[in-house]
Design a protein around this motif. Sequence first.
Motif, PDB file in Angstrom:
ATOM      1  N   ALA A 112       0.840  -1.650   0.185  1.00  0.00           N
ATOM      2  CA  ALA A 112       0.493   0.530   0.157  1.00  0.00           C
ATOM      3  C   ALA A 112       0.980   1.216   0.332  1.00  0.00           C
ATOM      4  O   ALA A 112       1.640   0.690   1.224  1.00  0.00           O
ATOM      5  N   THR A 115       0.510   3.957   5.253  1.00  0.00           N
ATOM      6  CA  THR A 115       0.251   3.158   6.058  1.00  0.00           C
ATOM      7  C   THR A 115      -2.013   3.417   6.658  1.00  0.00           C
ATOM      8  O   THR A 115      -2.067   2.014   6.541  1.00  0.00           O
ATOM      9  N   GLU A 116      -1.906   4.377   6.285  1.00  0.00           N
ATOM     10  CA  GLU A 116      -3.772   4.274   6.524  1.00  0.00           C
ATOM     11  C   GLU A 116      -3.829   3.263   5.275  1.00  0.00           C
ATOM     12  O   GLU A 116      -5.061   2.982   5.267  1.00  0.00           O
ATOM     13  N   ALA A 117      -3.796   3.656   3.980  1.00  0.00           N
ATOM     14  CA  ALA A 117      -3.702   3.004   2.557  1.00  0.00           C
ATOM     15  C   ALA A 117      -3.813   1.071   3.310  1.00  0.00           C
ATOM     16  O   ALA A 117      -4.785  -0.001   2.928  1.00  0.00           O
ATOM     17  N   MET A 119      -4.691  -0.123   6.168  1.00  0.00           N
ATOM     18  CA  MET A 119      -4.632  -0.270   7.168  1.00  0.00           C
ATOM     19  C   MET A 119      -6.581  -0.762   6.208  1.00  0.00           C
ATOM     20  O   MET A 119      -7.276  -1.910   6.778  1.00  0.00           O
ATOM     21  N   GLU A 120      -6.619   0.220   5.351  1.00  0.00           N
ATOM     22  CA  GLU A 120      -7.621  -0.333   4.662  1.00  0.00           C
ATOM     23  C   GLU A 120      -7.967  -1.615   3.787  1.00  0.00           C
ATOM     24  O   GLU A 120      -9.346  -1.930   4.287  1.00  0.00           O
ATOM     25  N   LEU A 121      -6.463  -1.613   3.575  1.00  0.00           N
ATOM     26  CA  LEU A 121      -6.374  -3.324   2.661  1.00  0.00           C
ATOM     27  C   LEU A 121      -6.585  -4.280   3.173  1.00  0.00           C
ATOM     28  O   LEU A 121      -7.165  -5.011   2.899  1.00  0.00           O
ATOM     29  N   ALA A 123      -8.714  -3.975   6.346  1.00  0.00           N
ATOM     30  CA  ALA A 123      -9.735  -4.256   6.876  1.00  0.00           C
ATOM     31  C   ALA A 123     -10.805  -4.416   5.494  1.00  0.00           C
ATOM     32  O   ALA A 123     -11.606  -5.346   6.113  1.00  0.00           O
ATOM     33  N   GLN A 124     -10.490  -4.677   4.269  1.00  0.00           N
ATOM     34  CA  GLN A 124     -11.265  -4.961   3.318  1.00  0.00           C
ATOM     35  C   GLN A 124     -11.201  -6.723   2.965  1.00  0.00           C
ATOM     36  O   GLN A 124     -12.418  -6.708   2.437  1.00  0.00           O
ATOM     37  N   GLN A 125      -9.904  -6.955   3.437  1.00  0.00           N
ATOM     38  CA  GLN A 125      -9.701  -8.212   3.153  1.00  0.00           C
ATOM     39  C   GLN A 125     -10.840  -8.965   4.036  1.00  0.00           C
ATOM     40  O   GLN A 125     -10.825  -8.842   5.176  1.00  0.00           O
TER      41      GLN A 125
END
Length: 139
Positions: A112, A115-117, A119-121, A123-125
């Motif tokens: 990513a 860091t924010e992206a 964390m989102e990745l 969370a999406q998995q």
Amino acid sequence: MNDAYPRPATGHVPVLRIGDVLLVTLQGDLHDSTAQQLQQDLAETISRTGVRGVLIDISGVEIVDSFLGRVLAEIAAQVKLLAARTVVAGMRPAVAITLVELGLTLPGLSTALSTEAGMELLAQQAPAPRPGSPRQESP
């Protein structure tokens, strides 16, 4: 909930728990003993807490070599065996170029830009089944 694992000390890389993710921030050089301690700390913390992801922020790393590439690949393999996922965030263009030039593919790692992206990745998995938990079969 933010908990620090392990206790800060010389030769340790801080590992922070943020919800269901362990955040590791690498700064500068990673030495053999520090890398080995980090791998052990991550394995113990994943096993103890059941987190589902490890986010490794390497935005503070300016130079990468085959040792760091190998450490990242070993962490990803170990984390995967413990039913969690690994995302590397903040890779500088020069680091990416060097990894490619060294022929390091880093299997098992997602990347990513921030860091924010990352964390989102994570969370999406879809969550991986935890060891010892009952499996749910698809109809």
